[in-house]
Design a protein around this motif. Structure first.
Motif, PDB file in Angstrom:
ATOM      1  N   MET A   1      66.387  22.863 -39.659  1.00 38.84           N
ATOM      2  CA  MET A   1      67.029  23.005 -41.001  1.00 38.84           C
ATOM      3  C   MET A   1      68.336  22.990 -40.770  1.00 38.84           C
ATOM      4  N   GLU A   2      69.091  22.465 -41.712  1.00 41.33           N
ATOM      5  CA  GLU A   2      70.371  22.517 -41.900  1.00 41.33           C
ATOM      6  C   GLU A   2      71.057  23.630 -42.089  1.00 41.33           C
ATOM      7  N   ILE A   3      71.918  24.236 -41.068  1.00 41.00           N
ATOM      8  CA  ILE A   3      72.370  25.690 -41.155  1.00 41.00           C
ATOM      9  C   ILE A   3      73.849  25.874 -41.264  1.00 41.00           C
ATOM     10  N   SER A   4      74.726  26.755 -41.792  1.00 44.74           N
ATOM     11  CA  SER A   4      75.856  27.110 -41.750  1.00 44.74           C
ATOM     12  C   SER A   4      75.964  28.677 -41.396  1.00 44.74           C
ATOM     13  N   PHE A   5      77.020  29.065 -40.694  1.00 39.89           N
ATOM     14  CA  PHE A   5      77.097  30.556 -40.307  1.00 39.89           C
ATOM     15  C   PHE A   5      78.458  30.895 -41.048  1.00 39.89           C
ATOM     16  N   ILE A   6      78.405  31.942 -41.820  1.00 37.31           N
ATOM     17  CA  ILE A   6      79.461  32.682 -42.108  1.00 37.31           C
ATOM     18  C   ILE A   6      79.773  34.059 -41.068  1.00 37.31           C
ATOM     19  N   GLY A   7      80.701  33.915 -40.454  1.00 33.28           N
ATOM     20  CA  GLY A   7      80.733  35.099 -39.442  1.00 33.28           C
ATOM     21  C   GLY A   7      80.550  34.408 -37.895  1.00 33.28           C
ATOM     22  N   ALA A   8      81.509  34.822 -37.045  1.00 34.67           N
ATOM     23  CA  ALA A   8      81.248  34.158 -35.599  1.00 34.67           C
ATOM     24  C   ALA A   8      81.174  35.455 -34.502  1.00 34.67           C
ATOM     25  N   GLY A   9      81.118  36.316 -34.945  1.00 33.20           N
ATOM     26  CA  GLY A   9      80.746  37.567 -33.997  1.00 33.20           C
ATOM     27  C   GLY A   9      79.785  37.835 -32.999  1.00 33.20           C
ATOM     28  N   ASN A  10      79.367  39.163 -32.761  1.00 35.28           N
ATOM     29  CA  ASN A  10      78.280  39.315 -31.734  1.00 35.28           C
ATOM     30  C   ASN A  10      77.066  38.590 -31.839  1.00 35.28           C
ATOM     31  N   LEU A  11      76.342  38.946 -33.226  1.00 34.20           N
ATOM     32  CA  LEU A  11      75.486  38.203 -33.602  1.00 34.20           C
ATOM     33  C   LEU A  11      75.319  36.584 -33.364  1.00 34.20           C
ATOM     34  N   ALA A  12      76.191  36.120 -34.410  1.00 28.98           N
ATOM     35  CA  ALA A  12      76.477  34.633 -34.184  1.00 28.98           C
ATOM     36  C   ALA A  12      76.597  34.102 -32.955  1.00 28.98           C
ATOM     37  N   TRP A  13      77.484  34.719 -32.109  1.00 25.91           N
ATOM     38  CA  TRP A  13      77.263  34.143 -30.656  1.00 25.91           C
ATOM     39  C   TRP A  13      76.132  33.797 -30.086  1.00 25.91           C
ATOM     40  N   HIS A  14      75.145  34.647 -30.430  1.00 23.67           N
ATOM     41  CA  HIS A  14      73.564  34.598 -29.742  1.00 23.67           C
ATOM     42  C   HIS A  14      72.755  33.745 -30.549  1.00 23.67           C
ATOM     43  N   LEU A  15      72.811  33.931 -31.898  1.00 28.38           N
ATOM     44  CA  LEU A  15      71.818  33.313 -32.814  1.00 28.38           C
ATOM     45  C   LEU A  15      72.025  31.904 -33.005  1.00 28.38           C
ATOM     46  N   ALA A  16      73.383  31.501 -33.085  1.00 27.60           N
ATOM     47  CA  ALA A  16      73.343  29.869 -33.232  1.00 27.60           C
ATOM     48  C   ALA A  16      73.074  28.957 -32.252  1.00 27.60           C
ATOM     49  N   PRO A  17      73.363  29.355 -31.077  1.00 29.89           N
ATOM     50  CA  PRO A  17      72.864  28.444 -30.055  1.00 29.89           C
ATOM     51  C   PRO A  17      71.210  28.652 -29.848  1.00 29.89           C
ATOM     52  N   ALA A  18      70.713  29.781 -30.105  1.00 29.31           N
ATOM     53  CA  ALA A  18      69.149  29.864 -29.970  1.00 29.31           C
ATOM     54  C   ALA A  18      68.606  28.755 -31.212  1.00 29.31           C
ATOM     55  N   LEU A  19      69.130  28.789 -32.450  1.00 29.31           N
ATOM     56  CA  LEU A  19      68.507  27.972 -33.471  1.00 29.31           C
ATOM     57  C   LEU A  19      68.900  26.559 -33.175  1.00 29.31           C
ATOM     58  N   GLU A  20      69.935  26.385 -32.396  1.00 27.78           N
ATOM     59  CA  GLU A  20      70.170  24.731 -32.041  1.00 27.78           C
ATOM     60  C   GLU A  20      68.979  24.524 -30.945  1.00 27.78           C
ATOM     61  N   ASN A  21      69.100  25.240 -30.070  1.00 28.50           N
ATOM     62  CA  ASN A  21      68.188  24.929 -29.039  1.00 28.50           C
ATOM     63  C   ASN A  21      66.652  24.912 -29.534  1.00 28.50           C
TER      64      ASN A  21
END
Length: 266
Positions: free
Chosen positions: A1-21
């Motif tokens: 899925m193509e995804i964008s994040f709004i916010g780059a704090g504690n959760l995004a730090w861990h969730l974005a790489p997990a989704l990419e992996n």
């Protein structure tokens, strides 16, 4: 899925790489503080920073609002999305209905809404957590969005539940009690011991054993110990006398002592 994040704090730090992996593609990261989005993008394959909340031309289908509860409505009021995009918040305390209402008010195009709540404590800059063991609580405004979010959750976690907003609120309160309050008590214990020149590490074995027993028991109440549980008023009074010049800690001690005493009088 193509995804964008709004916010780059504690959760995004861990969730974005997990989704990419897991094979998903992070296109963009927006943060009010550009340095934060740059830091997150540096951990991703080919994502780019996004300097505004206008995503009308974004190739993403999913937009993850990884911002504080207080900022959610303000962000929604400025957010511009592609038609029929999915927008989700990641809050434990905000309802799906709130997000639906904000998007109905502020969005000029039809969008789908949902909740993608990871029941874990996250800290930016710490080693990436193994999402396989993190419960994900999913809620959506329609069956198709629900199916898409459940599949996304199952791509990164072995523990995915469909949870209503009311159920999620209960879980969030439980998490605050078990996690946030417990950690604050550890901090108070740290301050108390170190101000007397004692090593906080002396408490480490009892802390570890307390958590081991509590998590192993069918109900943590079954393994409660201590002066309040025993009804040892002499020890309680001695402790309160020592804490008489520390009213903040004394108040916490009294509130929790009374709570334990009431609990076991049920």
């Amino acid at each position: 899925m193509e995804i964008s994040f709004i916010g780059a704090g504690n959760l995004a730090w861990h969730l974005a790489p997990a989704l990419e992996n897991a094979g998903h593609h992070i296109n963009e990261v927006y943060s009010r503080q550009l340095q934060h989005s740059r830091q997150l993008v540096s951990n991703l394959y080919d994502a780019r920073t996004h300097s505004e909340l206008n995503f009308a031309d974004s190739p993403s289908r999913l937009f993850i609002l990884a911002v504080s509860d207080q900022a959610l409505e303000e962000v929604c009021s400025r957010l511009v999305l592609p038609e029929n995009a999915i927008v989700v918040h990641t809050s434990g305390g905000q309802s799906l209905q709130s997000l639906e209402r904000w998007m109905a008010i502020y969005s000029d195009v039809p969008v789908q809404t949902g909740v993608f709540y990871a029941l874990q404590t996250f800290t930016k800059g710490q080693p990436f957590l193994a999402f396989e063991e993190i419960p994900l609580c999913i809620e959506a405004s329609d069956p198709a969005t629900e199916e898409a979010l459940v599949q996304l959750g199952q791509d990164i976690s072995d523990i995915v539940y469909l949870i209503t907003s009311d159920e999620r609120r209960t879980l969030h309160i439980g998490a605050v009690l078990a996690c946030n309050f417990t950690n604050h008590l550890l901090a108070l214990a740290h301050d108390l011991t170190t101000q007397e020149g004692l090593e906080f590490d002396l408490l480490r074995p009892i802390i570890e054993e307390t958590f081991r027993k509590g998590l192993a028991a069918p109900n943590p109440a079954d393994v409660q110990t201590g002066p309040a549980r025993r009804g040892d008023l002499t020890t309680i009074d001695t402790h309160l006398a020592y804490l008489s010049n520390q009213p903040r800690v004394s108040n916490v001690y009294q509130v929790l002592t009374e709570s334990i005493q009431r609990y076991y009088k049920k």
